[in-house]
Enzyme design. Structure first.
Site, PDB file in Angstrom:
ATOM      1  N   ASP A  74       0.878  -1.164   0.000  1.00 20.85           N
ATOM      2  CA  ASP A  74       0.000   0.000   0.000  1.00 20.85           C
ATOM      3  C   ASP A  74       0.914   1.212   0.000  1.00 20.85           C
ATOM      4  O   ASP A  74       1.809   1.331   0.839  1.00 20.85           O
ATOM      5  CB  ASP A  74      -0.949   0.026   1.193  1.00 20.85           C
ATOM      6  CG  ASP A  74      -2.145   0.914   0.875  1.00 20.85           C
ATOM      7  OD1 ASP A  74      -2.931   0.544  -0.014  1.00 20.85           O
ATOM      8  OD2 ASP A  74      -2.256   2.000   1.456  1.00 20.85           O
ATOM      9  N   ARG A 189       9.745   1.784  -2.448  1.00 18.30           N
ATOM     10  CA  ARG A 189       9.491   0.335  -2.520  1.00 18.30           C
ATOM     11  C   ARG A 189      10.797  -0.418  -2.264  1.00 18.30           C
ATOM     12  O   ARG A 189      10.810  -1.438  -1.568  1.00 18.30           O
ATOM     13  CB  ARG A 189       8.931   0.035  -3.920  1.00 18.30           C
ATOM     14  CG  ARG A 189       8.202  -1.272  -4.037  1.00 18.30           C
ATOM     15  CD  ARG A 189       7.191  -1.278  -5.194  1.00 18.30           C
ATOM     16  NE  ARG A 189       6.020  -0.475  -4.878  1.00 18.30           N
ATOM     17  CZ  ARG A 189       5.751   0.709  -5.441  1.00 18.30           C
ATOM     18  NH1 ARG A 189       6.535   1.207  -6.369  1.00 18.30           N
ATOM     19  NH2 ARG A 189       4.689   1.390  -5.064  1.00 18.30           N
TER      20      ARG A 189
HETATM   21  P1  IMP Z   1      -2.791   1.753  -3.592  1.00 16.79           P
HETATM   22  O1  IMP Z   1      -1.614   1.425  -2.727  1.00 16.79           O
HETATM   23  O2  IMP Z   1      -3.118   0.629  -4.534  1.00 16.79           O
HETATM   24  O3  IMP Z   1      -3.938   2.256  -2.824  1.00 16.79           O
HETATM   25  O4  IMP Z   1      -2.375   2.914  -4.591  1.00 16.79           O
HETATM   26  C1  IMP Z   1      -1.226   3.622  -4.454  1.00 16.79           C
HETATM   27  C2  IMP Z   1      -1.157   4.739  -5.481  1.00 16.79           C
HETATM   28  O5  IMP Z   1      -0.037   5.546  -5.109  1.00 16.79           O
HETATM   29  C3  IMP Z   1      -0.833   4.235  -6.874  1.00 16.79           C
HETATM   30  O6  IMP Z   1      -1.961   4.009  -7.644  1.00 16.79           O
HETATM   31  C4  IMP Z   1      -0.007   5.406  -7.419  1.00 16.79           C
HETATM   32  O7  IMP Z   1      -0.848   6.403  -7.815  1.00 16.79           O
HETATM   33  C5  IMP Z   1       0.720   5.933  -6.208  1.00 16.79           C
HETATM   34  N1  IMP Z   1       2.061   5.335  -6.153  1.00 16.79           N
HETATM   35  C6  IMP Z   1       2.492   4.366  -5.328  1.00 16.79           C
HETATM   36  N2  IMP Z   1       3.757   4.028  -5.601  1.00 16.79           N
HETATM   37  C7  IMP Z   1       4.121   4.804  -6.641  1.00 16.79           C
HETATM   38  C8  IMP Z   1       5.333   4.889  -7.384  1.00 16.79           C
HETATM   39  O8  IMP Z   1       6.323   4.168  -7.196  1.00 16.79           O
HETATM   40  N3  IMP Z   1       5.319   5.802  -8.360  1.00 16.79           N
HETATM   41  C9  IMP Z   1       4.267   6.604  -8.640  1.00 16.79           C
HETATM   42  N4  IMP Z   1       3.115   6.548  -7.997  1.00 16.79           N
HETATM   43  C10 IMP Z   1       3.043   5.640  -6.985  1.00 16.79           C
END
Ligand code: IMP
Length: 203
Positions: A74, A189
């Site tokens: 997340d 990450r």
């Molecule tokens: P979730 O964790 O699926 O709720 O969504 C996390 C959101 O954060 C993603 O859809 C991206 O928009 C953003 N995000 C997370 N990690 C990255 C990254 O490494 N690069 C760019 N956007 C990120």
């Protein structure tokens, strides 16, 4: 801390960008992964207001449904002058009736920033929380970050999500411009993965 002795795990994510990055990172440790989407699992609603809470929901759901350990991610972008928005709602800012549109989400971040009195650099960070959950209900959690700033207009076509407007400290390119190998070495990450591998892989 519990060790991950199994060589196969479910990736509790339907996000293509994350799947590509996480599969690459896990390959280095001899772990093979299958995605929750390929197994036909739905995405459980992310009802918590913390990265940790939502990571737990996704990993426990996939571990219980598959019967093998599951890894979730997340993550999101926090912009200091926006009170750390969009934060856990980073994906929501991209929602449209036709699916997610990150050009729109990036424009929303910039529009919101213009309405503040903040001065450059517009400090921001990406956060990544990884959760490994086992079918018996145990879990381990790891948080990684990368600090940087928001730039406008967007630059670069690599990566995903908000990468084209995020410039990490120490580089003059955005995550959308750098070679993906470099992003994988220094990203939020990568930071969370280093902590996970130190904690859960090996003896
Ligand atoms: P979730 O964790 O699926 O709720 O969504 C996390 C959101 O954060 C993603 O859809 C991206 O928009 C953003 N995000 C997370 N990690 C990255 C990254 O490494 N690069 C760019 N956007 C990120």
């Amino acid at each position: 801390m519990r060790k991950l002795t199994e060589n196969k795990l479910v990736l509790a994510s339907h996000n293509e960008g994350k799947l590509v990055e996480i599969t690459e990172l896990l390959k280095l440790f001899g772990k093979s992964v299958i995605s929750a989407g390929d197994l036909g699992f739905d995405e459980p609603p992310e009802t918590e207001n913390t990265f940790e809470g939502n990571a737990r929901i996704k990993a426990h759901y996939a571990a219980k449904t598959s019967g093998i350990p599951a890894l979730s991610d997340d993550s999101g972008l926090q912009v200091q002058a926006l009170g750390n928005a969009p934060g856990v709602y980073s994906a929501d800012w991209a929602e449209t009736p036709d699916g997610r549109d990150f050009d729109l989400a990036m424009a929303k971040v910039w529009d919101a920033l213009k309405q503040t009195n903040a001065a450059e650099p517009f400090k921001a960070r990406f956060i990544c929380v990884l959760c490994i959950a086992w079918p018996d209900g145990h879990d381990e959690i790891f948080r990684g970050t990368v600090e940087g700033s928001i730039v406008w207009p967007k630059r670069g076509a690599h990566g995903f999500g908000y990468d084209p407007i995020f410039q990490p400290i120490g580089l003059d390119q955005t995550f959308g411009e750098v070679d993906p190998t470099l992003k994988h070495e220094m990203s939020h990450r990568a930071d969370a993965f280093t902590k996970l591998t130190l904690g859960c892989f090996g003896d």
